[in-house]
Design a protein around this motif. Structure first.
Motif, PDB file in Angstrom:
ATOM      1  N   TRP A 114       0.797  -1.223   0.000  1.00 43.20           N
ATOM      2  CA  TRP A 114       0.000   0.000   0.000  1.00 43.20           C
ATOM      3  C   TRP A 114       0.837   1.284   0.000  1.00 43.20           C
ATOM      4  O   TRP A 114       0.340   2.335  -0.422  1.00 43.20           O
ATOM      5  N   LEU A 115       2.054   1.204   0.480  1.00 38.91           N
ATOM      6  CA  LEU A 115       2.905   2.395   0.483  1.00 38.91           C
ATOM      7  C   LEU A 115       3.997   2.320  -0.581  1.00 38.91           C
ATOM      8  O   LEU A 115       4.596   3.343  -0.915  1.00 38.91           O
ATOM      9  N   GLY A 116       4.251   1.123  -1.085  1.00 41.73           N
ATOM     10  CA  GLY A 116       5.342   0.937  -2.016  1.00 41.73           C
ATOM     11  C   GLY A 116       6.654   0.688  -1.287  1.00 41.73           C
ATOM     12  O   GLY A 116       6.781   0.940  -0.087  1.00 41.73           O
ATOM     13  N   ALA A 117       7.631   0.188  -1.998  1.00 40.62           N
ATOM     14  CA  ALA A 117       8.932  -0.103  -1.394  1.00 40.62           C
ATOM     15  C   ALA A 117       9.780   1.162  -1.335  1.00 40.62           C
ATOM     16  O   ALA A 117       9.528   2.136  -2.045  1.00 40.62           O
ATOM     17  N   GLY A 118      10.781   1.128  -0.444  1.00 42.79           N
ATOM     18  CA  GLY A 118      11.764   2.203  -0.411  1.00 42.79           C
ATOM     19  C   GLY A 118      11.435   3.379   0.458  1.00 42.79           C
ATOM     20  O   GLY A 118      12.170   4.377   0.441  1.00 42.79           O
ATOM     21  N   ASN A 119      10.330   3.329   1.221  1.00 41.17           N
ATOM     22  CA  ASN A 119      10.027   4.426   2.141  1.00 41.17           C
ATOM     23  C   ASN A 119      10.969   4.382   3.344  1.00 41.17           C
ATOM     24  O   ASN A 119      11.398   3.318   3.787  1.00 41.17           O
ATOM     25  N   ARG A 120      11.246   5.566   3.897  1.00 43.67           N
ATOM     26  CA  ARG A 120      12.180   5.657   5.022  1.00 43.67           C
ATOM     27  C   ARG A 120      11.414   5.447   6.331  1.00 43.67           C
ATOM     28  O   ARG A 120      10.578   6.271   6.714  1.00 43.67           O
ATOM     29  N   PHE A 121      11.703   4.328   7.007  1.00 40.98           N
ATOM     30  CA  PHE A 121      11.034   3.930   8.240  1.00 40.98           C
ATOM     31  C   PHE A 121      12.043   3.910   9.385  1.00 40.98           C
ATOM     32  O   PHE A 121      13.235   3.655   9.179  1.00 40.98           O
ATOM     33  N   THR A 122      11.539   4.114  10.595  1.00 41.63           N
ATOM     34  CA  THR A 122      12.321   3.779  11.782  1.00 41.63           C
ATOM     35  C   THR A 122      11.388   3.171  12.809  1.00 41.63           C
ATOM     36  O   THR A 122      10.207   3.539  12.897  1.00 41.63           O
ATOM     37  N   THR A 123      11.911   2.219  13.579  1.00 42.00           N
ATOM     38  CA  THR A 123      11.103   1.498  14.555  1.00 42.00           C
ATOM     39  C   THR A 123      12.054   0.713  15.457  1.00 42.00           C
ATOM     40  O   THR A 123      13.264   0.975  15.475  1.00 42.00           O
ATOM     41  N   ASP A 124      11.519  -0.243  16.201  1.00 45.97           N
ATOM     42  CA  ASP A 124      12.371  -1.058  17.067  1.00 45.97           C
ATOM     43  C   ASP A 124      13.148  -2.073  16.238  1.00 45.97           C
ATOM     44  O   ASP A 124      12.934  -2.237  15.034  1.00 45.97           O
ATOM     45  N   ARG A 125      14.063  -2.785  16.893  1.00 49.21           N
ATOM     46  CA  ARG A 125      15.029  -3.641  16.208  1.00 49.21           C
ATOM     47  C   ARG A 125      14.357  -4.753  15.392  1.00 49.21           C
ATOM     48  O   ARG A 125      14.729  -4.996  14.239  1.00 49.21           O
TER      49      ARG A 125
END
Length: 633
Positions: free
Chosen positions: A511-522
């Motif tokens: 739904w968002l496509g690949a390559g978006n800049r994410f941050t989250t837990d390990r």
């Protein structure tokens, strides 16, 4: 005491007279292995459903797998071919136990990291693509090259190709280790028992059976040792051909795994030094020259690769080694630090007791086999008394490889000491992979020449094989927190990789496509990078870790401007982090230890931040779109 630890090799006969393998025993043990694996599968199935009977099924299967096969391998009259077949059977059965934990996808943290690299190679058709979760990984691409070659040749999915590769690697490793030890010890029985003792290494069952570069590295390492040892008596053109093969293997090792390449360099460098130091051998000069060339190759090729690719090896390994040694010195020199805040995971009592018993048995084997192993390398090693050790002290021996492996066994107590510290655990664990080659040899010599006595009968025949079974079981139980596939646990690596997180990662790709800049837990970083093909970030921006944004219950101005001025597109919040403290002691990075679970208010504080939109919520996992902050800034 002298009789117990001394170098007497008079007890026991190393090998039986030449005989054929017993097909009846092979058939029975294959049937027992099949039944054992069914119990292991039943244990995993019960564990997934949270049934209390899961450990009973699983460990009953493991005991049925290990004990009968170990008894037959260690039995004095078993034929060489039968021992080798049973070693292959046991090694591949262990690999099956590991694979069936997650039979349709990669289940280990390190495996997913290398899966990401293999996916990048298939998609881009280029090497050395960046991987923020394992920056040094792309500079050692041999594993991904081999795996993707199998994919291209067979058309298999990547997971199936990786599984096929692991099956081949595990069998190759056992075969190479057996032939290496047999060529230097001159005894198929000692070699087989040494391979069996090696399976008691904490990394054999899980760590070195993963789809990760160390699994290929250790195989190439032992293959190189086996080729060099088998060619030690060759001369002329045959010797040159063997050196060419050694050079090819060392070149492959240099681009496969840094630690395995370093161990090969240490091994060949030490072997060359021993060959140059010993005397009274008419072939010493020729042998020393060949080993010296191998040592030069083992040291030069990895160094050239590091220089050619600009690999920051010191920056990658330096902090780990420094913190490990500091932690060990603090433990030796002063009172041990309190560990309650580190989230040290606990194990079942029977697992701890079995591991402790295995440790004691290995220590006993080293104590009673050390001088006997050295005596095997001395001239006329069958003599009794301490004369063989005196000859070695006078630099007289016929096999430097036995001397080196025996001295290498000294690393075992050092590795155990490192594993007793939180910062040094990784050093001790990695050391075990290589140290246990020497440990296996010394324990095998102790079993054959001391434990069984001159005429093994009754208990003297059975007890050593049972002890070897306990050593193998202890290695399996120390290989992971819980080898049974259970329910989700917070921040527990493979126990935290489960369908909810995987489906969320797949949703982002769809739904968002690949390559978006994410941050989250390990853990969710890992899933987003692999299943979601997202561009995951470890930091919000340079110098601002993700933990600073996630842990506070209010968004402070510094964190707000870091988020607004950075290039992060989305934040993923996993509310399951609020239900329990991290099993491994951290949510984000190993050096960011947590005392307890995060608060729900801290993870949901973005609900009230202007410019932030909640675009996904399945009840436990929430994704925030923070691109509006960049526009407002």
């Amino acid at each position: 005491m002298s009789a117990v630890i001394g170098p007497d090799l008079g007890g026991g006969s190393a090998d039986p007279p030449l005989q054929r393998a017993n097909s009846g025993w092979i058939a029975v043990l294959c049937l027992a292995t099949a039944a054992a694996l069914l119990l292991v599968v039943a244990g995993h199935a019960a564990g997934r459903r949270g049934y209390d009977v899961a450990p009973l099924f699983f460990w009953s299967g493991v005991v049925l797998l290990v004990v009968p096969t170990s008894l037959r391998i260690a039995w004095p009259t078993t034929a060489r071919a039968e021992r080798l077949f049973l070693l292959f059977l046991l090694a591949e059965a262990f690999l099956y136990c590991k694979i069936v934990y997650s039979p349709t996808s990669f289940g280990g943290y390190d495996e997913v990291l290398h899966w990401i690299a293999a996916q990048d190679l298939i998609a881009a058709r280029r090497l050395f693509l960046s991987n923020p979760l394992l920056p040094i990984g792309p500079t050692y691409p041999a594993l991904e090259i081999v795996a993707t070659a199998i994919v291209n040749l067979t058309g298999l999915p990547l997971f199936a190709a990786a599984t096929l590769l692991l099956v081949i690697l595990k069998g190759t490793f056992i075969g190479a280790l057996f032939l290496f030890l047999e060529s230097i010890a001159g005894s198929p029985r000692i070699s087989a028992i040494a391979c069996l003792a090696y399976m008691g290494c904490s990394t054999f069952f899980l760590f070195d059976s993963m789809f990760a570069y160390e699994s290929l590295g250790i195989v190439l390492c032992v293959l190189t040792f086996a080729v060099e040892a088998a060619s030690k008596d060759l001369v002329g053109r045959a010797r040159l051909k063997s050196l060419g093969l050694i050079a090819l293997l060392l070149a492959s090792l240099a681009v496969t795994h840094h630690l395995s390449a370093a161990f090969a360099a240490i091994y060949f460098g030490s072997l060359a030094a021993l060959e140059a130091w010993r005397r009274h051998d008419p072939l010493r000069i020729k042998t020393s020259t060949a080993v010296g060339l191998a040592a030069i190759l083992a040291i030069t090729l990895p160094s050239l690769w590091v220089q050619a690719r600009g690999i920051p090896l010191a920056a990658y390994l330096g902090p780990v080694i420094e913190s490990g040694f500091d932690s060990l010195l603090r433990k030796v020199m002063g009172p041990a630090p309190r560990l309650e805040h580190l989230g040290v995971p606990d194990k079942a009592l029977y697992m701890r007791l079995t591991t402790l018993l295995a440790l004691l048995l290995v220590a006993l084997g080293l104590a009673t086999g050390f001088f006997r192993s050295l005596a095997m390398a001395a001239p006329g090693g069958a003599r009794s008394g301490w004369r063989p050790i005196q000859d070695i002290l006078k630099r007289r021996w016929h096999e430097s490889r036995i001397i080196l492996l025996t001295l290498l066994a000294f690393g075992f107590p050092v590795s155990v000491a490192f594993r007793l510290t939180s910062a040094g655990w990784e050093i001790g664990n990695r050391m075990g992979t290589f140290v246990f080659i020497g440990v296996g040899l010394v324990v095998a010599v102790s079993v054959v020449h001391f434990w069984e006595g001159r005429a093994p009968r009754g208990l003297r025949r059975v007890a050593p094989a049972v002890a070897l079974s306990v050593i193998v079981l202890g290695g399996l139980m120390s290989s992971s927190l819980n080898p049974i596939h259970g329910r989700y646990r917070v921040a527990a690596d493979q126990e935290s990789i489960e369908p909810m997180g995987i489906e969320t990662a797949r949703w982002t790709k769809e739904w968002l496509g690949a390559g978006n800049r994410f941050t989250t837990d390990r853990i969710n970083r890992l899933l987003l990078a692999s299943y979601g093909r997202q561009d995951v970030r470890v930091e919000i921006r340079e110098g601002v870790d993700t933990a600073r944004i996630f842990e506070t219950e209010t968004l402070e101005p510094d964190e707000f401007w870091a988020l607004a001025g950075g290039d992060i597109d989305f934040l993923l919040m996993d509310l399951r982090l609020t239900t329990a403290p991290p099993v491994l002691g951290f949510y984000f990075q190993p050096w960011q230890r947590q005392k307890g679970p995060l608060s729900g208010a801290a993870l949901l504080k973005f609900n009230d931040v202007k410019g932030v939109t909640r675009i996904y919520d399945n009840g436990w996992i929430v994704i925030y779109d923070v691109r509006g902050l960049h526009e407002n800034s």
